[in-house]
Write an enzyme that holds these catalytic residues in place. Structure first.
Site, mmCIF file in Angstrom:
data_model
loop_
_atom_site.group_PDB
_atom_site.id
_atom_site.type_symbol
_atom_site.label_atom_id
_atom_site.label_comp_id
_atom_site.label_asym_id
_atom_site.label_seq_id
_atom_site.Cartn_x
_atom_site.Cartn_y
_atom_site.Cartn_z
ATOM 1 N N CYS A 33 1.125 -3.094 -5.949
ATOM 2 C CA CYS A 33 2.433 -3.595 -6.395
ATOM 3 C C CYS A 33 2.875 -4.787 -5.532
ATOM 4 O O CYS A 33 3.006 -4.664 -4.308
ATOM 5 C CB CYS A 33 3.453 -2.459 -6.305
ATOM 6 S SG CYS A 33 5.173 -2.973 -6.408
ATOM 7 N N GLY A 34 3.116 -5.924 -6.165
ATOM 8 C CA GLY A 34 3.537 -7.118 -5.437
ATOM 9 C C GLY A 34 4.839 -6.940 -4.673
ATOM 10 O O GLY A 34 4.969 -7.405 -3.538
ATOM 11 N N HIS A 35 5.815 -6.271 -5.276
ATOM 12 C CA HIS A 35 7.095 -6.025 -4.596
ATOM 13 C C HIS A 35 6.888 -5.134 -3.372
ATOM 14 O O HIS A 35 7.529 -5.328 -2.335
ATOM 15 C CB HIS A 35 8.103 -5.369 -5.545
ATOM 16 C CG HIS A 35 8.535 -6.253 -6.672
ATOM 17 N ND1 HIS A 35 9.391 -7.309 -6.506
ATOM 18 C CD2 HIS A 35 8.220 -6.227 -7.988
ATOM 19 C CE1 HIS A 35 9.601 -7.907 -7.669
ATOM 20 N NE2 HIS A 35 8.886 -7.263 -8.585
ATOM 21 N N CYS A 36 6.001 -4.145 -3.506
ATOM 22 C CA CYS A 36 5.720 -3.226 -2.396
ATOM 23 C C CYS A 36 5.056 -3.968 -1.241
ATOM 24 O O CYS A 36 5.432 -3.789 -0.077
ATOM 25 C CB CYS A 36 4.818 -2.083 -2.864
ATOM 26 S SG CYS A 36 5.508 -1.116 -4.219
#
Length: 112
Positions: A33-36
């Site tokens: 996950c990019g946000h993670c």
């Protein structure tokens, strides 16, 4: 225990989370996950002064019971617990400040 770098391969049962004494943070997300990934530096900085807080990273996804029991909708979601009770929640932190503030609520400084 402090900052956890890796996601757990199996999530804990909700009754075990609810029964845990002391401060803990459950971080729901996924390693791809990019946000993670973007949130990790801020989360790590905030955890630097909270070595006694248990940090559990749960790889969340459709149908995963723990994430659904906390009504997680976006990743990463950090749930801050004190003696199994939710005290704070942060979704997609971009800086260390809100994470540090929530950590202080569950693990106040010794001189406080």
């Amino acid at each position: 225990m402090a900052f956890a770098r890796n996601y757990e391969s199996t999530e804990p049962a909700r009754h075990d989370v609810d029964a845990r004494a002391g401060p803990a943070v459950i971080e729901f997300g996924a390693p791809w996950c990019g946000h993670c990934i973007a949130a990790q530096p801020a989360i790590e900085v905030a955890f630097a002064t909270h070595d006694d807080v248990r940090h559990v990273k749960v790889e969340d996804g459709r149908g995963q019971p723990l994430g659904r029991s906390y009504r997680v909708k976006l990743w990463p979601t950090l749930v801050f617990l004190r003696d199994g009770e939710e005290v704070a929640r942060i979704v997609r932190p971009l800086t260390a400040a809100p994470v540090a503030e929530a950590l202080a609520a569950i693990d106040p400084p010794a001189d406080a």
